[in-house]
Design a protein around this motif. Structure first.
Motif, PDB file in Angstrom:
ATOM      1  N   SER A   1      35.438  31.291   6.016  1.00 56.74           N
ATOM      2  CA  SER A   1      35.681  32.456   6.871  1.00 56.74           C
ATOM      3  C   SER A   1      36.555  33.715   6.552  1.00 56.74           C
ATOM      4  O   SER A   1      36.245  34.812   6.685  1.00 56.74           O
ATOM      5  CB  SER A   1      36.327  31.842   8.179  1.00 56.74           C
ATOM      6  N   VAL A   2      37.339  33.078   5.729  1.00 55.49           N
ATOM      7  CA  VAL A   2      38.603  34.243   5.338  1.00 55.49           C
ATOM      8  C   VAL A   2      37.779  35.036   4.188  1.00 55.49           C
ATOM      9  O   VAL A   2      38.070  36.136   4.229  1.00 55.49           O
ATOM     10  CB  VAL A   2      39.947  33.621   4.791  1.00 55.49           C
ATOM     11  N   SER A   3      37.157  34.321   3.437  1.00 59.17           N
ATOM     12  CA  SER A   3      36.205  35.092   2.494  1.00 59.17           C
ATOM     13  C   SER A   3      35.348  36.240   3.165  1.00 59.17           C
ATOM     14  O   SER A   3      35.006  37.181   2.761  1.00 59.17           O
ATOM     15  CB  SER A   3      35.764  34.328   1.386  1.00 59.17           C
TER      16      SER A   3
ATOM     17  N   PRO B   1      36.041  40.677  14.767  1.00 58.12           N
ATOM     18  CA  PRO B   1      36.726  39.743  13.450  1.00 58.12           C
ATOM     19  C   PRO B   1      36.449  38.430  13.732  1.00 58.12           C
ATOM     20  O   PRO B   1      36.539  37.634  12.623  1.00 58.12           O
ATOM     21  CB  PRO B   1      38.256  40.157  13.720  1.00 58.12           C
TER      22      PRO B   1
ATOM     23  N   LEU C   1      35.353  37.138   6.176  1.00 54.60           N
ATOM     24  CA  LEU C   1      35.983  38.338   6.852  1.00 54.60           C
ATOM     25  C   LEU C   1      36.357  39.499   6.018  1.00 54.60           C
ATOM     26  O   LEU C   1      36.383  40.765   6.662  1.00 54.60           O
ATOM     27  CB  LEU C   1      37.369  37.751   7.378  1.00 54.60           C
ATOM     28  N   GLN C   2      36.712  39.487   4.787  1.00 52.63           N
ATOM     29  CA  GLN C   2      36.773  40.563   3.784  1.00 52.63           C
ATOM     30  C   GLN C   2      35.335  41.463   4.031  1.00 52.63           C
ATOM     31  O   GLN C   2      35.655  42.586   3.977  1.00 52.63           O
ATOM     32  CB  GLN C   2      37.251  40.066   2.527  1.00 52.63           C
ATOM     33  N   THR C   3      34.396  40.860   3.586  1.00 55.00           N
ATOM     34  CA  THR C   3      33.082  41.430   3.503  1.00 55.00           C
ATOM     35  C   THR C   3      32.600  42.127   4.927  1.00 55.00           C
ATOM     36  O   THR C   3      32.228  43.102   4.923  1.00 55.00           O
ATOM     37  CB  THR C   3      31.919  40.525   3.115  1.00 55.00           C
ATOM     38  N   TYR C   4      33.088  41.442   5.684  1.00 51.56           N
ATOM     39  CA  TYR C   4      32.534  41.908   7.241  1.00 51.56           C
ATOM     40  C   TYR C   4      33.683  43.104   7.563  1.00 51.56           C
ATOM     41  O   TYR C   4      32.842  44.072   8.068  1.00 51.56           O
ATOM     42  CB  TYR C   4      33.046  40.691   8.248  1.00 51.56           C
ATOM     43  N   ARG C   5      34.875  43.137   7.155  1.00 49.66           N
ATOM     44  CA  ARG C   5      35.545  44.479   7.604  1.00 49.66           C
ATOM     45  C   ARG C   5      34.975  45.483   6.606  1.00 49.66           C
ATOM     46  O   ARG C   5      35.227  46.696   6.893  1.00 49.66           O
ATOM     47  CB  ARG C   5      36.879  44.039   7.357  1.00 49.66           C
ATOM     48  N   LEU C   6      34.872  45.333   5.504  1.00 50.98           N
ATOM     49  CA  LEU C   6      34.154  46.333   4.613  1.00 50.98           C
ATOM     50  C   LEU C   6      32.916  46.888   5.411  1.00 50.98           C
ATOM     51  O   LEU C   6      32.536  48.089   4.972  1.00 50.98           O
ATOM     52  CB  LEU C   6      34.039  46.004   3.093  1.00 50.98           C
ATOM     53  N   SER C   7      32.377  46.033   5.922  1.00 44.32           N
ATOM     54  CA  SER C   7      30.801  46.574   6.181  1.00 44.32           C
ATOM     55  C   SER C   7      31.057  47.382   7.694  1.00 44.32           C
ATOM     56  O   SER C   7      29.850  47.842   8.322  1.00 44.32           O
ATOM     57  CB  SER C   7      29.962  45.282   6.464  1.00 44.32           C
TER      58      SER C   7
END
Length: 355
Positions: A24-26, A39, A28-34
């Motif tokens: 999930s943490v991994s 969250p 989340l980084q991609t999700y925020r960048l997109s």
């Protein structure tokens, strides 16, 4: 039997939680960048997959257990059906959880079309299924090896117990027959004396029967059996002909040892050595604790030996029985020595002291 033993439940759930958090943490980084606006979505996506996979992994483990020992052809046919079923259940359960959470949150959810999802998840599920099969096979093999080792260990213990019981059972008839022979030689000379000897023998046999039920006891309890036997033998031969002494320190008295271990050696020391000497015979039973070792000595010394009747260098049946019992109980940790000592013989036994 439960798919997941109680002692493994918490570690298993903790492992799933850690895997879900890491994924999930991994994500989340991609999700925020997109530019994602919620969250919690990456956590839902990953945990919905991990939860369903965690349950299906237990099913794969159960399946591998049922397939053990089956023909390879049948196993392969079963896996050919189970692998796509595994993927369908994963996809159905995962998206079922996602749709339910999105509905509760009031957020629209638009996944990829079914064909794309099945192809994308099917490849990952095939790898996961094969990995779970290999892990499960290893677990089942380890459990089978552990069970075989436990069964072998139990069989060895039972065999040792049976052997010890057989050896212990040999002590009492051997001792009983010899004692009855001694009493029979007295009854024609002194009937009241023979009657007293028989009463003493009955009391001693009751004590030895009780001792055999315990398999092992302390040296103090063992000497409590030896003392009435020595009193019985003194009554038979007379205190002027047979002198007995028991010497044991307090630390030695607390050590545990197999029941009836000393009765046969003491009997041999009296029966054979009184016959080998014309005069006074002294029998000494001594015990001392040295660290974690217990040393027992049974020695006899007579005034005038009879050369025509040399002692048995092996100590006879009683000492052969003693050696076998100690070997079965302690292995190489026990030692037995039987050798001439001046005008007599000394038996020395060394064994671990377990208080």
């Amino acid at each position: 039997m439960s798919l997941l033993p109680r002692r493994w439940r918490l570690p298993y759930f903790a492992l799933l939680a850690v895997i879900g958090l890491l994924l999930s943490v991994s994500a989340l980084q991609t999700y925020r960048l997109s530019g994602g606006a919620h969250p919690w979505e990456p956590f839902l996506w990953e945990f919905s997959s991990v939860v369903v996979i965690g349950g299906l992994a237990l099913g794969v483990h159960a399946l591998m257990g049922r397939l053990r020992g089956r023909p390879w052809g049948r196993q392969l046919a079963t896996h050919a059906v189970a692998m796509p079923l595994f993927s369908l259940l994963h996809v159905g359960g995962m998206f079922g959880l996602r749709f339910a959470v999105y509905a509760l949150a009031g957020v629209d959810y638009h996944p990829d079309d079914l064909r794309t999802v099945l192809i994308y998840e099917g490849g990952k599920d095939a790898v996961s299924y094969l990995s779970f099969c290999l892990i499960s096979r290893g677990v089942w093999m380890a459990q089978a090896a552990s069970l075989r080792a436990q069964e072998l260990d139990r069989a060895r213990r039972e065999l040792a117990e049976v052997r010890l019981a057989r050896l212990a059972d040999q002590v009492q008839p051997h001792f009983l027959f010899n004692t009855l022979n001694l009493i029979s030689s007295v009854m024609y000379e002194d009937v009241p004396r023979a009657d007293r000897l028989l009463c003493q023998l009955a009391d001693l046999l009751r004590q030895t029967l009780a001792a055999q039920q315990r398999a092992e006891h302390t040296l103090g309890e063992e000497l409590a059996l030896v003392q009435p036997f020595l009193a019985l033998m003194q009554a038979r031969f007379g205190p002027e002909r047979l002198v007995v002494r028991i010497e044991a320190d307090d630390a030695a008295l607390a050590c545990r040892l197999p029941a009836l271990l000393l009765l046969a050696p003491v009997e041999n020391a009296i029966k054979h050595d009184v016959a080998r000497h014309r005069g006074r015979v002294e029998v000494v039973v001594a015990a001392a604790r040295e660290g974690e070792r217990l040393t027992l000595r049974v020695s006899n010394h007579g005034d005038t030996p009879v050369p025509a009747s040399p002692p048995d260098p092996d100590g006879g049946l009683g000492l052969r029985n003693l050696r076998e019992r100690l070997a079965a109980r302690y292995g190489s940790a026990a030692s037995v020595a039987f050798a001439p000592d001046g005008a007599g013989m000394t038996l020395t036994v060394g064994l671990p002291c377990a208080s």
